[in-house]
Design an enzyme around this catalytic site. Structure first.
Site, PDB file in Angstrom:
ATOM      1  N   GLY B  13       0.840  -1.190   0.000  1.00 39.37           N
ATOM      2  CA  GLY B  13       0.000   0.000   0.000  1.00 39.37           C
ATOM      3  C   GLY B  13       0.873   1.238   0.000  1.00 39.37           C
ATOM      4  N   ALA B  17       8.213   4.019   4.515  1.00 38.91           N
ATOM      5  CA  ALA B  17       8.638   3.612   5.862  1.00 38.91           C
ATOM      6  C   ALA B  17       8.968   4.810   6.746  1.00 38.91           C
ATOM      7  CB  ALA B  17       9.845   2.681   5.752  1.00 38.91           C
ATOM      8  N   LYS B  68       3.658  -0.515 -10.328  1.00 38.73           N
ATOM      9  CA  LYS B  68       3.601   0.920 -10.011  1.00 38.73           C
ATOM     10  C   LYS B  68       4.997   1.555 -10.008  1.00 38.73           C
ATOM     11  CE  LYS B  68       4.949   1.063  -5.421  1.00 38.73           C
ATOM     12  NZ  LYS B  68       5.564  -0.270  -5.336  1.00 38.73           N
ATOM     13  N   THR B 125       3.922   6.729  -4.719  1.00 35.08           N
ATOM     14  CA  THR B 125       5.206   6.474  -5.374  1.00 35.08           C
ATOM     15  C   THR B 125       5.506   7.515  -6.442  1.00 35.08           C
ATOM     16  OG1 THR B 125       4.829   4.129  -4.949  1.00 35.08           O
ATOM     17  CG2 THR B 125       6.596   4.660  -6.457  1.00 35.08           C
ATOM     18  N   ARG B 132      12.155   6.195  -4.491  1.00 38.31           N
ATOM     19  CA  ARG B 132      13.396   5.950  -5.241  1.00 38.31           C
ATOM     20  C   ARG B 132      13.132   5.812  -6.728  1.00 38.31           C
ATOM     21  NH1 ARG B 132      14.580   0.674  -1.988  1.00 38.31           N
ATOM     22  NH2 ARG B 132      12.419   1.057  -1.376  1.00 38.31           N
ATOM     23  N   ASN B 133      12.002   5.194  -7.086  1.00 37.11           N
ATOM     24  CA  ASN B 133      11.707   4.993  -8.502  1.00 37.11           C
ATOM     25  C   ASN B 133      11.426   6.336  -9.190  1.00 37.11           C
ATOM     26  OD1 ASN B 133      11.592   1.922  -8.918  1.00 37.11           O
ATOM     27  ND2 ASN B 133      10.499   2.250  -7.001  1.00 37.11           N
ATOM     28  N   VAL B 156      18.480   0.006  -3.961  1.00 37.67           N
ATOM     29  CA  VAL B 156      17.884  -0.716  -5.088  1.00 37.67           C
ATOM     30  C   VAL B 156      16.692   0.086  -5.618  1.00 37.67           C
ATOM     31  CG1 VAL B 156      16.614  -2.810  -5.739  1.00 37.67           C
ATOM     32  CG2 VAL B 156      18.618  -2.975  -4.267  1.00 37.67           C
ATOM     33  N   GLU B 158      13.638  -0.753  -7.665  1.00 41.88           N
ATOM     34  CA  GLU B 158      12.980  -1.963  -8.159  1.00 41.88           C
ATOM     35  C   GLU B 158      12.496  -1.853  -9.598  1.00 41.88           C
ATOM     36  OE1 GLU B 158       9.973  -3.666  -5.529  1.00 41.88           O
ATOM     37  OE2 GLU B 158      10.918  -2.545  -3.899  1.00 41.88           O
TER      38      GLU B 158
END
Lengths: 208, 208
Positions: B13, B17, B68, B125, B132-133, B156, B158
């Site tokens: 969801g 963090a 996503k 996101t 990060r993406n 990382v 993803e």
């Protein structure tokens, strides 16, 4: 939506005028119950930078345009209270579901709410610094009295007038519109922080 | 998704963090094909600030979580190219539709994509500075070579690995995944600005 639907059309989407005037690409929806009228308006408004999609779900597009402003007031209040990106994303998700419930009561096409006039405009309105409705929520969270909002913003804030209308429709038709209910309460003087506590107190069960 | 689905569950969801650790309210979905396992995990993870909803559409939630990130790379590139809020909202709308087409090919529940793991996590996101993406897309738009992305971000990313996997699945199954295709091209060195021009050149027709 009036009785003479064949002559009525709506153009709606994530379309902050400031960006369109600057020639930055944008997409929108033109809606009319007449597919022929849709096509004519699509041709008239399309440019290489302004992409117009056709949708015959006029009532769905109109409801999206009205209801997303109410959700944006809630999103602005969430930002103003410091609730961060996770909470606002959850609020927008539940807000779109609330908009879709309203649409279902009027026979709208559920896909409209996942499209540019629904999800697209909701994202733009809840996240953009250009949004007056989001700013109204920010000011409410900072303790500005509801009666002073429009004066402070210097422009009409549509969601302030729309919220009580949707609340009335929701109550008449027995719809679950918890965000609209809390925005109305905040516009009547309830502290936005109390609204959040009430929403968090709802029992999370099955997602659907 | 493995063969022994009864013992597999996913929690996903809009859950950066950083915010959860700070005690800011958030909502999430726990998914398992076993409704009983869903309920046990829902009870185990729920707190007054972390609201857990149950969904038995395990494959849908897993696909949302993966796909996503690819859309967020595109959203970051849009931001990095200076395309503003209108264009990003349209991109996210089309991105969610692309995710839902992928889901439909795997028999996922369409409602999952409109829920917290789909729309909710997509918003978080694509819009959050924590993402990060999204940051990978920003860097691509600024001319950082794809091979240097993960080193620059220090974690990382993803979506960089997910994009070619989704592209392969999409091509094998004949799915229309235009954003995934352009993200892959950008990760192979195509200029992000050229990707945008290709997307804008698609003919806008009916919205659905």
């Amino acid at each position: 939506v009036g009785g003479d639907d064949e002559r009525v059309a709506a153009l709606s989407g994530p379309n902050h005028a400031e960006e369109i005037a600057a020639g930055i690409p944008a997409a929108t929806v033109v809606a009319a119950t007449s597919a022929e009228l849709c096509r004519r308006l699509q041709a008239a408004f399309s440019t290489s930078r302004f992409r117009v999609y056709a949708n015959t779900d006029l009532v769905g597009v109109e409801l999206c345009a009205a209801a997303k402003n109410v959700i944006a007031i809630a999103a602005g209040a969430s930002d103003g209270l410091g609730y961060g990106d996770n909470a606002k994303a959850a609020l927008m998700t539940r807000g779109l579901a609330e908009m879709a419930r309203l649409g279902a009561a009027f026979g709208a096409d559920p896909r409209t709410f996942a499209g540019l006039a629904g999800l697209g405009d909701l994202v733009a309105t809840c996240c953009s610094p250009h949004s007056r409705n989001r700013r109204a929520g920010l000011l409410l969270a900072r303790g500005v009295p509801p009666a002073e909002l429009e004066q402070r913003i210097g422009m009409v804030v549509e969601g302030v007038a729309t919220a009580p209308t949707l609340q009335r429709i929701g109550r008449e038709r027995g719809l679950d519109l918890p965000l609209t209910e809390r925005v109305c309460a905040a516009l009547e003087g309830e502290a936005p922080a109390a609204a959040v506590e009430l929403l968090l107190a709802r029992e999370p069960g099955e997602e659907f």
